[in-house]
Design a protein around this motif. Structure first.
Motif, short mmCIF file in Angstrom:
data_model
loop_
_atom_site.label_atom_id
_atom_site.label_comp_id
_atom_site.label_asym_id
_atom_site.label_seq_id
_atom_site.Cartn_x
_atom_site.Cartn_y
_atom_site.Cartn_z
N ALA A 42 5.48 0.79 16.86
CA ALA A 42 4.09 0.93 16.43
C ALA A 42 3.21 1.42 17.58
CB ALA A 42 3.57 -0.41 15.91
N PHE A 43 3.46 0.90 18.78
CA PHE A 43 2.66 1.27 19.95
C PHE A 43 2.85 2.74 20.29
CE2 PHE A 43 1.98 1.86 24.47
CZ PHE A 43 0.84 1.12 24.73
N VAL A 44 4.09 3.24 20.21
CA VAL A 44 4.37 4.62 20.63
C VAL A 44 3.71 5.62 19.69
CG1 VAL A 44 6.51 5.05 19.34
CG2 VAL A 44 6.22 6.02 21.62
N ASP A 45 3.53 5.27 18.42
CA ASP A 45 2.87 6.19 17.50
C ASP A 45 1.35 6.16 17.65
OD1 ASP A 45 4.64 7.77 16.13
OD2 ASP A 45 5.11 6.24 14.63
N SER A 46 0.80 5.00 17.99
CA SER A 46 -0.65 4.90 18.09
C SER A 46 -1.19 5.26 19.48
CB SER A 46 -1.11 3.48 17.72
OG SER A 46 -0.50 2.52 18.55
N HIS A 47 -0.38 5.07 20.53
CA HIS A 47 -0.85 5.32 21.89
C HIS A 47 -0.11 6.44 22.61
CE1 HIS A 47 -2.31 1.21 21.08
NE2 HIS A 47 -3.29 1.52 21.89
N GLY A 48 0.99 6.91 22.04
CA GLY A 48 1.70 8.03 22.64
C GLY A 48 2.92 7.63 23.44
N LEU A 76 11.89 8.82 22.06
CA LEU A 76 11.07 9.58 21.12
C LEU A 76 10.50 10.84 21.76
CD1 LEU A 76 9.29 6.82 19.04
CD2 LEU A 76 10.86 8.57 18.21
N ALA A 77 10.19 10.77 23.05
CA ALA A 77 9.74 11.98 23.73
C ALA A 77 10.85 13.04 23.71
CB ALA A 77 9.35 11.66 25.17
N ALA A 78 12.10 12.60 23.93
CA ALA A 78 13.22 13.55 23.92
C ALA A 78 13.44 14.13 22.52
CB ALA A 78 14.49 12.86 24.40
N THR A 79 13.31 13.31 21.47
CA THR A 79 13.50 13.82 20.12
C THR A 79 12.34 14.70 19.68
OG1 THR A 79 12.58 11.78 19.15
CG2 THR A 79 14.97 11.88 19.44
N ASP A 80 11.13 14.42 20.20
CA ASP A 80 9.98 15.28 19.89
C ASP A 80 10.23 16.72 20.30
OD1 ASP A 80 8.47 13.20 18.86
OD2 ASP A 80 7.37 12.84 20.73
N ILE A 81 10.88 16.91 21.42
CA ILE A 81 11.01 18.25 22.00
C ILE A 81 12.42 18.82 21.83
CG2 ILE A 81 9.15 17.90 23.66
CD1 ILE A 81 11.17 17.21 25.78
N SER A 82 13.19 18.26 20.88
CA SER A 82 14.54 18.75 20.65
C SER A 82 14.73 19.08 19.17
CB SER A 82 15.57 17.71 21.08
OG SER A 82 15.45 16.52 20.32
N ILE A 128 4.43 12.82 33.65
CA ILE A 128 5.02 12.98 32.32
C ILE A 128 3.96 13.52 31.37
CG2 ILE A 128 5.97 11.76 30.31
CD1 ILE A 128 7.37 9.88 32.20
N GLN A 129 4.31 14.57 30.65
CA GLN A 129 3.39 15.16 29.68
C GLN A 129 3.58 14.50 28.32
OE1 GLN A 129 4.10 19.20 28.56
NE2 GLN A 129 1.96 19.62 28.12
N GLU A 130 2.48 14.24 27.64
CA GLU A 130 2.55 13.65 26.30
C GLU A 130 3.18 14.65 25.33
OE1 GLU A 130 2.96 11.42 23.54
OE2 GLU A 130 1.80 10.46 25.15
N THR A 131 4.18 14.20 24.57
CA THR A 131 4.89 15.08 23.65
C THR A 131 4.54 14.83 22.19
OG1 THR A 131 6.78 13.57 23.46
CG2 THR A 131 6.84 15.20 25.25
N ALA A 132 3.83 13.74 21.91
CA ALA A 132 3.56 13.39 20.51
C ALA A 132 2.51 14.32 19.92
CB ALA A 132 3.08 11.94 20.41
#
Length: 534
Positions: free
Chosen positions: A203-209, A257-263, A321-325
């Motif tokens: 939940a945190f990663v979707d709301s805060h990045g 999730l950052a890795a899956t965002d950019i793959s 680290i750059q935000e990927t969301a």
């Protein structure tokens, strides 16, 4: 007559030009400047001169998920309005704009559409055939996004810190006079905290990045290691490890999730692999550093040094680290999780046969990792009635395992992308079962070193396959929850494995624990292969 997509694009463009304030225009300019600066900072572009950081936006606009030839053909024909077999620049621009409207700010619509067109059409080209379209999309989808490297650097520093404490824990256990069962419960406290933290982390990663999740996780890990240094008994040590487990849950959630965002499905294992490789590279040097620090400072003060290293890692992540969301998608996903349909979505996820068998396999794997690698094996190596190795020698053995993991990570990940991630899992389990069984026959340091190398080869073969397989098996909107379920299954295994195999070692001896782990892995490999072929 203009197509509906052209009308939508023109309307959005007019709204952007007429309604944008000076502040909005400056923000749009900053987007372009920021994109250019990022391209220069990473120093990598694809074959047609566009940063691979823009690939995800292009794939989303084309509504690509599997990247199969049939899916690409369907998207090409949808965009080819006049059905002449070629895709013109205007047709591509209109098709991209139609999908971006509503998901992109009006002031950003035109520059984003132009960038996406540039990724597929060279400046001198006005149209492309399907063969060219397919080849360029596949090339872009197969590239490893360079944004993974700052995340990997964070994992490198994290691995260095974690590796530093591996040879020190047996000495700390000895100082605190803990039994094998108590030490197993300490490791289980780590796994239990990870278990209960997975859903809050999702939940945190979707709301805060992603970046905030990574940095917050590292901060908690640093706090936990400082607590280990202050521990004076079983209860305080277990509490400190629980804080560390919570932090690891947030760190793994954000980085994965950052890795899956950019793959994409064509490069997911290869994109995720640098995270594990970097972590293993850190553990190569970590045990040697930890053993040396323990010799000079003692176990407790070593943990204070490690806590400082992880705090520095958190600062690095915050700045590099750059935000990927996708902010739009993340907000929508967070809102969806608060809705009544969440339970239905979770039922759909758990009914997915691929996800079920991957979760069960992950639980079995981490059961044995927590029970053997984190509990029984270090105690066996340090046993005064057996090898009686000191922290530096134990550290060198674990460092050798890490070297094997680093060397094999990238090549095996490329193989997993070609063959499919699920294909790698059963062979990896069989090899790991053989290694755990071989521990029973090992009696000298050389024999243990050889078996640990075999175990490291099995872990390298498994690599990022479970994570990549789960990410490929579900949609992008389901991915955070699906990966949380995968991690939760692993944490259940970790929670049960350390205490269970630690108790087996206490009651029946270390060899019984190794044999139990081997039998579980062998059975899981057979069940996994049978489920895939059914």
């Amino acid at each position: 007559a203009r197509s509906h997509a052209e009308v939508m694009f023109a309307a959005a463009h007019r709204a952007a030009r007429s309604g944008a304030t000076r502040r909005g225009v400056m923000r749009a300019r900053r987007v372009v400047v920021s994109s250019r600066a990022w391209t220069l900072s990473i120093g990598e572009t694809n074959s047609i001169g566009v940063s691979s950081a823009d690939n995800a936006s292009l794939f989303a606009a084309l509504r690509l998920s599997s990247f199969s030839s049939s899916e690409l053909r369907s998207r090409f024909e949808e965009a080819d309005v006049d059905s002449d077999g070629v895709l013109s620049r205007e047709e591509l621009r209109s098709a991209l704009a139609a999908t971006m409207v509503g998901r992109t700010c009006a002031s950003e619509l035109e520059p984003r559409t132009a960038t996406a067109c540039t990724q597929l059409l060279k400046p001198e080209e006005e149209a492309i055939s399907f063969e060219t379209f397919e080849r360029r999309v596949v090339e872009l989808a197969s590239e490893r996004d360079p944004r993974i490297w700052p995340i990997a650097a964070t994992m490198l520093l994290g691995g260095l810190s974690v590796g530093a404490v591996m040879p020190v824990m047996p000495a700390l256990v000895h100082d605190l006079a803990l039994s094998e069962t108590q030490y197993g419960l300490v490791v289980s406290a780590f796994g239990g905290a990870k278990l209960v933290s997975n859903i809050p982390a999702a939940a945190f990663v979707d709301s805060h990045g992603r970046r905030a999740c990574i940095v917050g996780g590292l901060s908690l890990v640093s706090l936990g290691f400082a607590g280990v240094g202050l521990a004076d008994g079983f209860e305080t040590l277990a509490a400190a490890r629980a804080v560390t487990g919570c932090g690891v849950a947030f760190l793994v959630t954000g980085s994965t999730l950052a890795a899956t965002d950019i793959s994409t499905p064509l490069n997911r294992a290869s994109t995720t692999a640098p995270l594990g490789a970097a972590f293993n590279a850190g553990t190569v040097a970590g045990p040697a550093i930890g053993g040396a620090l323990a010799g000079y400072l003692g176990p407790h003060h070593t943990f204070f040094v490690v806590a400082s290293m992880i705090a520095a890692d958190a600062l690095y992540g915050a700045f590099f680290i750059q935000e990927t969301a996708n902010r739009f998608r993340s907000a929508a996903a967070a809102a969806a999780r608060r809705g009544p349909e969440t339970a239905d979505d979770d039922r759909l996820l758990t009914s997915n046969p691929s996800l079920r068998r991957l979760c069960l396999a992950n639980a079995a794997y981490w059961f044995t990792v927590a029970g053997v690698n984190m509990t029984v094996l270090p105690l066996t190596l340090a046993d005064a009635n057996g090898l009686a190795l000191d922290p530096s020698h134990i550290g060198s053995l674990f460092a050798t395992q890490a070297v094997i993991g680093v060397a094999g990570a990238i090549p095996i990940a490329s193989l997993a992308d070609r063959l499919g991630p699920e294909t790698m899992i059963a062979p990896a389990f069989l090899l790991s079962a053989a290694a755990n069984g071989a521990f029973v026959a090992a009696h000298t340091q050389t024999e243990f070193a050889a078996v640990m190398c075999l175990s490291a080869a099995a872990a390298s073969l498994l690599g990022s396959a479970p994570t990549a397989a789960v990410a490929n098996a579900v949609s992008a909107s389901q991915r955070p929850r699906a990966l949380a379920l995968l991690r939760t299954a692993g944490d259940v295994g970790m929670l049960c494995g350390a205490a269970s195999l630690g108790s087996v070692a206490t009651a029946y001896g270390h060899d019984a624990a190794f044999a139990s782990a081997s039998g579980l892995l062998f059975t899981t490999a057979l069940a996994f292969a049978a489920s895939r072929s059914a």
